[in-house]
Design an enzyme around this catalytic site. Structure first.
Site, PDB file in Angstrom:
ATOM      1  N   LYS A 209       0.823  -1.223   0.000  1.00  0.00           N
ATOM      2  CA  LYS A 209       0.000   0.000   0.000  1.00  0.00           C
ATOM      3  C   LYS A 209       0.850   1.264   0.000  1.00  0.00           C
ATOM      4  CE  LYS A 209      -4.385  -1.817   1.353  1.00  0.00           C
ATOM      5  NZ  LYS A 209      -5.463  -1.950   2.316  1.00  0.00           N
ATOM      6  N   ARG A 243      -3.826  -9.969   4.748  1.00  0.00           N
ATOM      7  CA  ARG A 243      -4.169  -9.983   3.318  1.00  0.00           C
ATOM      8  C   ARG A 243      -2.962  -9.498   2.528  1.00  0.00           C
ATOM      9  NH1 ARG A 243      -6.326  -6.512  -0.492  1.00  0.00           N
ATOM     10  NH2 ARG A 243      -7.936  -7.442  -1.824  1.00  0.00           N
TER      11      ARG A 243
HETATM   12  C1  9MG Z   1     -10.320  -5.425  -0.809  1.00  0.00           C
HETATM   13  N1  9MG Z   1      -9.337  -4.839   0.080  1.00  0.00           N
HETATM   14  C2  9MG Z   1      -8.327  -3.991  -0.276  1.00  0.00           C
HETATM   15  N2  9MG Z   1      -7.627  -3.647   0.817  1.00  0.00           N
HETATM   16  C3  9MG Z   1      -8.202  -4.279   1.867  1.00  0.00           C
HETATM   17  C4  9MG Z   1      -7.952  -4.318   3.241  1.00  0.00           C
HETATM   18  O1  9MG Z   1      -6.980  -3.597   3.785  1.00  0.00           O
HETATM   19  N3  9MG Z   1      -8.749  -5.063   4.016  1.00  0.00           N
HETATM   20  C5  9MG Z   1      -9.767  -5.769   3.477  1.00  0.00           C
HETATM   21  N4  9MG Z   1     -10.536  -6.497   4.323  1.00  0.00           N
HETATM   22  N5  9MG Z   1     -10.065  -5.781   2.180  1.00  0.00           N
HETATM   23  C6  9MG Z   1      -9.291  -5.042   1.393  1.00  0.00           C
END
Ligand code: 9MG
Length: 264
Positions: A209, A243
């Site tokens: 990010k 994630r």
């Molecule tokens: C779809 N998506 C993109 N970034 C995310 C994040 O930080 N958390 C979750 N739950 N979904 C995300």
């Protein structure tokens, strides 16, 4: 949790699994198989980008993308499929097809989404986002980012419980990068354990990010190592699900961290 964006325009990996509107099935299965081999327990399938400025997608287009991926992967891989969506039709159809988790960055606030979540009987993940993606970075005015985001999540958990979702079916996610400044993102990560007082598993998404780009000056393809470092920091601060785009590197980083913690 490995990220599988079946979109032409996601911020880090858009367009790799779709070309001129068509899913690249061979590449998708290869990517999914590799993520599972590398240690992903969950794959998060998204058919609509949440990147600011991303082209809007019709529910039918999103459904086609997500269901194409679900029907390809489910019979072939032993993995839980999470569906990254805010769209009730997509939640319903994916649940019927055997998806195992609904991940909604809008915390089931769209019309019909809560009913679809309840009807699915699936576990759900509730994320904080300050506003819609195109406006969220104008909404970063928190008295205390952790306390405010936690209050939002607590409220959405209460709404879900009222609607009929059991507490042990929910996860919370502070929503890194979704309507927070760089320093607010790092403050949330530093104080991540405060979210644990809500008594629910914490999902964290920091992979590649812009909070990493802001500190390193690197483009998203060169953010693998700092992403893995932040994943370890999140795990050390009680995150249960992380994630990520780069499963192998993250799994290695987590393995050496666990060994350091005595889990050999
Ligand atoms: C779809 N998506 C993109 N970034 C995310 C994040 O930080 N958390 C979750 N739950 N979904 C995300």
């Amino acid at each position: 949790m490995g990220v599988l964006n079946v979109t032409p325009d996601s911020f880090s990996d858009g367009g790799q699994l779709i070309s001129r509107g068509a899913i690249l099935y061979d590449r998708l299965l290869e990517r999914a198989s590799q993520m599972v081999a590398d240690g992903a327990a969950i794959l998060d399938i998204g058919g609509e980008s949440t990147r600011p400025g991303a082209a809007p997608v019709s529910p039918q287009e999103e459904l086609d993308r997500v269901m194409g991926a679900v029907q390809l992967i489910l019979p072939r891989l032993d993995v839980i499929l999470s569906i990254d969506t805010s769209t009730p039709e997509v939640m319903r159809e994916a649940a019927q097809a055997g998806a195992g988790l609904l991940n909604d960055v809008r915390a089931f606030s769209r019309k019909g989404a809560m009913a679809a979540a309840v009807g699915s009987h699936l576990p759900i993940s509730l994320m904080h986002m300050s506003d819609e993606p195109n406006r969220m970075q104008e909404q970063t005015d928190y008295a205390d980012v952790v306390i405010d985001v936690k209050a939002f999540l607590e409220h959405r958990v209460a709404v879900c419980r009222e609607a009929g979702v059991a507490k042990d079916q929910m996860m919370i996610d502070p929503g890194f990068g979704f309507g927070k400044t760089v320093s607010q993102n790092y403050e949330m990560l530093r104080r991540l354990e405060e979210f644990a007082s809500l008594g629910l598993p914490i999902l964290v998404g920091v992979s590649r990010k812009s909070m990493i780009g802001a500190v390193t000056g690197r483009p998203s393809s060169k953010r693998v190592v700092p992403s893995a470092v932040l994943a370890v920091m999140a795990a050390a601060r009680k995150a249960s699900v992380i994630r990520v785009h780069d499963v192998a590197e993250t799994a290695d980083a987590l393995a050496v961290w666990r060994a350091t913690e005595g889990e050999l």
